[in-house]
Design a protein around this motif. Sequence first.
Motif, PDB file in Angstrom:
ATOM      1  N   LEU A 184       0.826  -1.200   0.000  1.00 17.70           N
ATOM      2  CA  LEU A 184       0.000   0.000   0.000  1.00 17.70           C
ATOM      3  C   LEU A 184       0.863   1.253   0.000  1.00 17.70           C
ATOM      4  O   LEU A 184       0.567   2.236  -0.689  1.00 17.70           O
ATOM      5  N   TYR A 185       1.927   1.216   0.774  1.00 16.93           N
ATOM      6  CA  TYR A 185       2.819   2.376   0.846  1.00 16.93           C
ATOM      7  C   TYR A 185       3.516   2.595  -0.500  1.00 16.93           C
ATOM      8  O   TYR A 185       3.562   3.715  -1.007  1.00 16.93           O
TER       9      TYR A 185
ATOM     10  N   ASP B 187       2.548   1.638  -3.343  1.00 14.35           N
ATOM     11  CA  ASP B 187       1.564   1.830  -4.415  1.00 14.35           C
ATOM     12  C   ASP B 187       0.681   3.054  -4.167  1.00 14.35           C
ATOM     13  O   ASP B 187      -0.314   3.254  -4.868  1.00 14.35           O
ATOM     14  N   ARG B 188       1.032   3.871  -3.209  1.00 20.82           N
ATOM     15  CA  ARG B 188       0.144   4.942  -2.745  1.00 20.82           C
ATOM     16  C   ARG B 188      -0.174   5.983  -3.813  1.00 20.82           C
ATOM     17  O   ARG B 188      -1.222   6.632  -3.772  1.00 20.82           O
ATOM     18  N   GLU B 189       0.694   6.160  -4.800  1.00 20.37           N
ATOM     19  CA  GLU B 189       0.461   7.183  -5.814  1.00 20.37           C
ATOM     20  C   GLU B 189      -0.310   6.669  -7.031  1.00 20.37           C
ATOM     21  O   GLU B 189      -0.735   7.466  -7.869  1.00 20.37           O
TER      22      GLU B 189
ATOM     23  N   ARG C 120      -7.908   4.979   0.103  1.00 21.41           N
ATOM     24  CA  ARG C 120      -7.117   4.710   1.301  1.00 21.41           C
ATOM     25  C   ARG C 120      -7.563   3.429   1.992  1.00 21.41           C
ATOM     26  O   ARG C 120      -6.953   3.002   2.975  1.00 21.41           O
TER      27      ARG C 120
ATOM     28  N   ARG D  40      -9.665  -0.448  -2.575  1.00 24.90           N
ATOM     29  CA  ARG D  40      -9.010   0.444  -3.531  1.00 24.90           C
ATOM     30  C   ARG D  40      -8.588  -0.295  -4.794  1.00 24.90           C
ATOM     31  O   ARG D  40      -8.716   0.214  -5.908  1.00 24.90           O
TER      32      ARG D  40
END
Length: 335
Positions: A58-59, A61-63, A148, A153
């Motif tokens: 998740l971190y 892939d956050r963008e 988020r 998501r």
Amino acid sequence: MAIRFAPLRIPLRRRLQTAAVLQWVFSFLALAQCCLALFLLALLTELWGLTLLYVLWLYLDRETPSRGGRRSPWVRRWGVWCHFRDYFPITLVRTAPLEPSRNYLFGFHPHGVLVAGAFANFCTEATGFGELFPGLTPHLLMLPFWFRLPLFRDYIMSGGLVSSDKASVSYLLSREGGGQVAVIAVGGPPESLDARPGALSLQVLGRKGFIKAALQHGAALVPVFSFGENELFEQVPNPPGSLVRVVQERLQKTMGLALPLFHARGVFQYSFGLLPYRSPIHTVVGAPIDVPRNPFPSQQDIDRLHAVYLEKLIALFEAHKGRYGVPPDRHLNLI
């Protein structure tokens, strides 16, 4: 109130249509919460290691939600979306060809309660977007909050949903080579509070951020009107100034999410429930408005283009309203 029960003998195709819409309503109302609960429960089991790896993912892939998302052609072509389309039914209408060498910003109206038309037309291939507009890739913008939520998501991105933040819009509209379509429900969640049968009010007069984005990137503006979008659900009476409306507006300002108190029909009866009515939706895509690139538009530039956009939107509605059941004496109410 007498309850109208569904007949026992219903063709299989109609049962499949109802099931398809039922899972769609569930996805909108409860899937995010279920995904979050599943994620938290996994932390308490022997799957905690995989869960922590997913957190790392998740971190990293956050963008992605702001950089075009991660669509899946396979998901967009699921057979369930054809049943979903046929339940209403939903049709996509092209009024003019769009050159794939350009990027576009579609202004979708009205928002409706659950933007059924926008989802079917731009997050699936059930209504033939790829055939009507070859070379174009649609991206439906959604509030950043939803991206988020773990697992959820990834599911919504597979259909072509992306974040509605400025970085996301800029990424799409600045892509070299063209072919990108950013679809924004201009009225946003607040407009959903007025979505009920017969409503023709659009919250658009003060919405100019999408106009500025189109100017900054030279993206062609395309008005889109979805006839029948407001006919799917009833709402609890909530006129401006009422207690219900005041609470809804405060929640919307606090959470960023509108909470329309809607109802329509059920699965086994037609008198009440959260399934939409079987009411046709015709989403009409207008002709493009050419927009010259202006990286630093003045307020006057924005206001001028906004006025042109409203003129084209009204003309699109007036030209097609008779064909889709709107009486000749009914007109848009822009607020």
